[in-house]
Design an enzyme around this catalytic site. Structure first.
Site, PDB file in Angstrom:
ATOM      1  N   GLY A 236      47.252  39.915 -48.175  1.00 12.59           N
ATOM      2  CA  GLY A 236      48.456  39.700 -47.400  1.00 12.59           C
ATOM      3  C   GLY A 236      49.713  39.953 -48.209  1.00 12.59           C
ATOM      4  N   HIS A 256      60.870  36.546 -61.216  1.00 16.15           N
ATOM      5  CA  HIS A 256      61.815  37.390 -61.969  1.00 16.15           C
ATOM      6  C   HIS A 256      61.993  38.769 -61.341  1.00 16.15           C
ATOM      7  CE1 HIS A 256      58.888  39.581 -64.998  1.00 16.15           C
ATOM      8  NE2 HIS A 256      58.473  39.677 -63.756  1.00 16.15           N
TER       9      HIS A 256
END
Length: 346
Positions: A236, A256
């Site tokens: 997914g 990040h």
């Protein structure tokens, strides 16, 4: 105060300007197979023998080997037959493909992909966006669509990330006692190296790697053995699809990649899915609170500029993202290594 003409040419400028030369020497020796050949040979070899084995010029190979000696990646012994080269402990452990701690794959990813983006760092700074369009002629609007622009490129990225966790995974997974968490989801778990380290450290836990369908396919085919019954997969897109209930979610080098709004959106979904008393483990390279360092993290943040939509952050900045998503008790552990750990609890 004297003029700049009175100053010696600063050695630090020499070191910094030579930095890209140094890295490219290491990358080239890896790519040509120098360290693998010397490991397999079991004995020191001459530059001529190495050149012949690897299909390289004798002139070029001799200079490459000598540069590797200067960088402490090789050692040289002078004999009556001439110079004989062998690996050092550093190259044997980290630069040979067969080593359990091999960094070969991340070296190749940096050499063949990251380097090309960094050619356009000036443009990235001017524009404030990644440089996939200039470097590879692909749209920069979807960073991971660009990173995974081919199966070959995706495999290189996954192998590179796995090599990072072979030396950093244990540090971040023991930063906190994760044994109370039986059901763990590794969001964006890629090739599964961190998941495998996790079930090794916490044998009573199960880890589900949640990633894009094509990533899951490659992970199953290339990286995670079917015998690893504690590791399962969920296909997914965690930004757009539902996130199943679990006790702990691991986001390693995920936040990040994205701006604050996307991070909060993802963390809010994680918070909603998380069982009461559960939590989320963030694995990131933390900047000092005044952003004065560490220099490795500052450079990673520059890399986020040329490759993604995100940046490296301080512990306080990550804590604010967690708080905005609803997480309460937040703990930070600096490992003293490349990556640190932050645990937020529901």
């Amino acid at each position: 105060m004297g003029s700049t003409e009175d100053l010696d040419y600063p050695q630090i400028i020499v070191q910094y300007s030579n930095g890209f030369l140094i890295s490219k020497v290491m990358f080239t020796a890896c790519e040509l197979g120098v360290f693998d050949l010397l490991l397999e040979s079991g004995k020191p070899l001459s530059s001529d023998a190495i050149a012949a084995h690897l299909g390289a010029s004798t002139i070029g190979m001799k200079r490459l080997l000598d540069a590797c000696v200067g960088l402490k990646l090789l050692a040289v012994e002078m004999t009556q037959e001439g110079a004989l080269y062998r690996n050092t402990e550093i190259s044997s452990v980290y630069l040979t493909k067969s080593s359990p701690k091999s960094q070969y794959h991340i070296m190749m990813y940096y050499s063949n992909t990251v380097y090309l983006c960094w050619q356009y760092l000036t443009d990235a700074v001017r524009e404030g966006r990644n440089q996939y369009e200039r470097a590879f002629g692909v749209s920069s609007k979807d960073p991971f669509g660009a990173m995974y622009r081919s199966d070959e490129e995706m495999l290189k990225f996954m192998a590179g990330q796995n090599s990072v966790w072979s030396i950093c995974g244990r540090d971040v997974l023991v930063a906190f006692d994760l044994s109370p968490f039986m059901q763990i989801y590794d969001l964006g778990g890629g090739g599964g190296a961190l998941a495998q380290e996790c079930v090794s450290l916490y044998p009573n836990s199960t880890v589900t790697i949640y990633d894009l369908p094509k990533v899951v396919r490659v992970a199953k085919e290339q990286f995670v053995s079917p015998e690893k019954h504690q590791i399962t997969f969920h296909e997914g897109d965690f930004f757009n699809d539902s996130i199943p209930e679990a006790e702990l979610y691991i986001l390693s080098k995920i936040l990040h990649d994205w701006d604050d709004d996307k991070c909060i959106h993802l963390l809010a979904k994680v918070y909603k899915a998380c069982k009461p008393g559960g939590g989320v483990l963030l694995v990131e390279s933390l900047l000092n609170e005044d952003k004065s360092g560490p220099v490795e993290t500052q450079l990673y943040s520059m890399n986020m500029l040329v490759q993604t939509e995100g940046k490296e952050r301080t512990a306080a900045e990550y804590s604010k993202l967690l708080e905005a998503a609803g997480f309460g008790v937040i703990q930070v552990k600096r490992t003293g290594k490349l990556y640190d750990a932050i645990l937020g609890r529901k």
